[in-house]
Design a protein around this motif. Sequence first.
Motif, PDB file in Angstrom:
ATOM      1  N   ASP A  66      -1.472  -4.607  11.920  1.00 32.51           N
ATOM      2  CA  ASP A  66      -2.450  -5.626  12.303  1.00 32.51           C
ATOM      3  C   ASP A  66      -3.848  -5.316  11.775  1.00 32.51           C
ATOM      4  OD1 ASP A  66      -2.388  -3.383  14.006  1.00 32.51           O
ATOM      5  OD2 ASP A  66      -3.425  -4.473  15.607  1.00 32.51           O
ATOM      6  N   TYR A  67      -4.027  -4.181  11.092  1.00 31.84           N
ATOM      7  CA  TYR A  67      -5.333  -3.831  10.540  1.00 31.84           C
ATOM      8  C   TYR A  67      -5.527  -4.531   9.191  1.00 31.84           C
ATOM      9  CZ  TYR A  67      -6.101   0.073  13.849  1.00 31.84           C
ATOM     10  OH  TYR A  67      -6.310   0.834  14.964  1.00 31.84           O
ATOM     11  N   GLY A  68      -6.783  -4.768   8.842  1.00 35.45           N
ATOM     12  CA  GLY A  68      -7.093  -5.258   7.514  1.00 35.45           C
ATOM     13  C   GLY A  68      -7.134  -4.121   6.507  1.00 35.45           C
ATOM     14  N   TRP A  69      -7.355  -4.487   5.240  1.00 41.83           N
ATOM     15  CA  TRP A  69      -7.321  -3.501   4.153  1.00 41.83           C
ATOM     16  C   TRP A  69      -8.381  -3.830   3.114  1.00 41.83           C
ATOM     17  CZ3 TRP A  69      -4.936   1.036   3.280  1.00 41.83           C
ATOM     18  CH2 TRP A  69      -4.896   1.538   1.971  1.00 41.83           C
ATOM     19  N   LEU A  70      -9.198  -2.831   2.767  1.00 40.30           N
ATOM     20  CA  LEU A  70     -10.177  -2.952   1.688  1.00 40.30           C
ATOM     21  C   LEU A  70     -10.138  -1.665   0.891  1.00 40.30           C
ATOM     22  CD1 LEU A  70     -12.571  -4.416   0.273  1.00 40.30           C
ATOM     23  CD2 LEU A  70     -14.087  -3.237   1.891  1.00 40.30           C
ATOM     24  N   SER A  71      -9.807  -1.778  -0.388  1.00 42.54           N
ATOM     25  CA  SER A  71      -9.692  -0.610  -1.253  1.00 42.54           C
ATOM     26  C   SER A  71     -10.211  -0.940  -2.638  1.00 42.54           C
ATOM     27  CB  SER A  71      -8.232  -0.152  -1.356  1.00 42.54           C
ATOM     28  OG  SER A  71      -8.059   0.790  -2.400  1.00 42.54           O
ATOM     29  N   GLU A  72     -10.771   0.071  -3.289  1.00 41.40           N
ATOM     30  CA  GLU A  72     -11.272  -0.141  -4.645  1.00 41.40           C
ATOM     31  C   GLU A  72     -10.171  -0.600  -5.591  1.00 41.40           C
ATOM     32  OE1 GLU A  72     -13.857   2.020  -8.169  1.00 41.40           O
ATOM     33  OE2 GLU A  72     -13.161   3.245  -6.487  1.00 41.40           O
ATOM     34  N   GLU A  73      -8.965  -0.140  -5.388  1.00 37.41           N
ATOM     35  CA  GLU A  73      -7.897  -0.403  -6.351  1.00 37.41           C
ATOM     36  C   GLU A  73      -6.918  -1.483  -5.905  1.00 37.41           C
ATOM     37  OE1 GLU A  73      -8.546   0.732  -9.083  1.00 37.41           O
ATOM     38  OE2 GLU A  73      -9.905   2.365  -8.579  1.00 37.41           O
ATOM     39  N   THR A  74      -7.239  -2.218  -4.846  1.00 43.79           N
ATOM     40  CA  THR A  74      -6.425  -3.346  -4.410  1.00 43.79           C
ATOM     41  C   THR A  74      -7.266  -4.611  -4.506  1.00 43.79           C
ATOM     42  OG1 THR A  74      -5.248  -1.945  -2.801  1.00 43.79           O
ATOM     43  CG2 THR A  74      -5.064  -4.326  -2.529  1.00 43.79           C
ATOM     44  N   PRO A  75      -6.750  -5.689  -5.114  1.00 44.12           N
ATOM     45  CA  PRO A  75      -7.517  -6.935  -5.145  1.00 44.12           C
ATOM     46  C   PRO A  75      -7.948  -7.347  -3.739  1.00 44.12           C
ATOM     47  CG  PRO A  75      -5.611  -7.106  -6.585  1.00 44.12           C
ATOM     48  CD  PRO A  75      -5.460  -5.813  -5.832  1.00 44.12           C
ATOM     49  N   ASP A  76      -9.222  -7.701  -3.605  1.00 44.61           N
ATOM     50  CA  ASP A  76      -9.765  -8.027  -2.286  1.00 44.61           C
ATOM     51  C   ASP A  76      -9.227  -9.367  -1.801  1.00 44.61           C
ATOM     52  OD1 ASP A  76     -11.225  -7.814   0.022  1.00 44.61           O
ATOM     53  OD2 ASP A  76     -13.150  -8.345  -0.888  1.00 44.61           O
ATOM     54  N   SER A  77      -9.139  -9.502  -0.487  1.00 42.43           N
ATOM     55  CA  SER A  77      -8.709 -10.738   0.143  1.00 42.43           C
ATOM     56  C   SER A  77      -9.593 -11.011   1.352  1.00 42.43           C
ATOM     57  CB  SER A  77      -7.244 -10.640   0.594  1.00 42.43           C
ATOM     58  OG  SER A  77      -6.910 -11.724   1.438  1.00 42.43           O
ATOM     59  N   THR A  78      -9.952 -12.261   1.546  1.00 43.31           N
ATOM     60  CA  THR A  78     -10.774 -12.611   2.709  1.00 43.31           C
ATOM     61  C   THR A  78      -9.985 -12.500   4.009  1.00 43.31           C
ATOM     62  OG1 THR A  78     -10.239 -14.952   2.355  1.00 43.31           O
ATOM     63  CG2 THR A  78     -12.294 -14.121   1.387  1.00 43.31           C
ATOM     64  N   ASP A  79      -8.681 -12.242   3.930  1.00 40.13           N
ATOM     65  CA  ASP A  79      -7.894 -12.042   5.147  1.00 40.13           C
ATOM     66  C   ASP A  79      -8.467 -10.920   6.003  1.00 40.13           C
ATOM     67  OD1 ASP A  79      -6.220 -14.025   4.259  1.00 40.13           O
ATOM     68  OD2 ASP A  79      -4.590 -12.680   3.660  1.00 40.13           O
ATOM     69  N   ARG A  80      -9.072  -9.932   5.338  1.00 41.12           N
ATOM     70  CA  ARG A  80      -9.611  -8.788   6.081  1.00 41.12           C
ATOM     71  C   ARG A  80     -10.744  -9.198   7.033  1.00 41.12           C
ATOM     72  NH1 ARG A  80     -14.504  -7.590   3.759  1.00 41.12           N
ATOM     73  NH2 ARG A  80     -14.773  -8.214   1.584  1.00 41.12           N
ATOM     74  N   LEU A  81     -11.428 -10.295   6.728  1.00 43.61           N
ATOM     75  CA  LEU A  81     -12.581 -10.701   7.526  1.00 43.61           C
ATOM     76  C   LEU A  81     -12.194 -11.094   8.946  1.00 43.61           C
ATOM     77  CD1 LEU A  81     -14.490 -12.820   4.865  1.00 43.61           C
ATOM     78  CD2 LEU A  81     -14.927 -10.450   5.533  1.00 43.61           C
ATOM     79  N   SER A  82     -10.957 -11.496   9.139  1.00 42.21           N
ATOM     80  CA  SER A  82     -10.497 -11.892  10.473  1.00 42.21           C
ATOM     81  C   SER A  82      -9.882 -10.734  11.246  1.00 42.21           C
ATOM     82  CB  SER A  82      -9.484 -13.033  10.360  1.00 42.21           C
ATOM     83  OG  SER A  82      -8.363 -12.630   9.600  1.00 42.21           O
TER      84      SER A  82
END
Length: 269
Positions: A66-82
């Motif tokens: 249920d956690y979001g994900w932000l990484s330098e080497e993974t394409p970003d997604s606005t899904d993490r904002l929620s």
Amino acid sequence: MTDSCIDLKADLALIRDAVLAAGDLALSEREAGLKIWSKSGGSPVTSADHAVDSYLRDVLMAARPDYGWLSEETPDSTDRLSARRLFVVDPIDGTVAYMKGKPWWCIPVAVVEDGLPVAAVIHAPALNETFSATRGGGATLNGRTITASDTTDLDDASVLADARLLEGPHWPEPWPAMRFEKRNAIAYRMALVAAGAFDAAIALTPKWDWDVCAGALIAEEAGARVSDHHGGAWRFNQLDPRQNSLICSAPALHPLIVRRTAPIPLAPR
């Protein structure tokens, strides 16, 4: 002990175990031989960056789906904002040092909750150094409590920054003579300030969240102060995952540094 404290301890244990294993993976990947190419901006990336990113994503997201994900080497997604909580990861911070066999690289991972880091680990495999912190729980290096420098004067302070930037004649208020050194990885620079090995780290250009998020918590829990060069506080998991700039310093030095850097406009975003 509150449930939130238990959660933070569990998250810290999770990311620490994952980061230690990722460090071993990075070392073995380099030993086996790296594939290297350039990103669109010209910075290098290796097959190990991607291997470590995949490993961390698989392990951490399996444990906390249920956690979001932000990484330098993974394409970003606005899904993490929620997501109320998310992982912020740099698979290898200091890739150039890593490629060249120098020790100044690390793997920083943080858990962010409601815009603030709450658990963090920075692991420097080549140095056998592991920094960690939880919000309100202090910071450690290899299990020992660390504290930022008690230096009160910029004169002769030890600073991780580009000497050419701070020694130029363009400053309204000149800087005193300071001792400058360099370290490749931004996260590792912040960890060194947290441990009191250096008095400050300064960078006046925007920095990605994955470079500074783990370091921000570790430094603050060690008593250091962290902000942009106007003294503004950082918030994470924003639409633009960058901070304006980096001032990370011993507490008494922070206002002395910001007083000098505040006249510089924030970089356009």
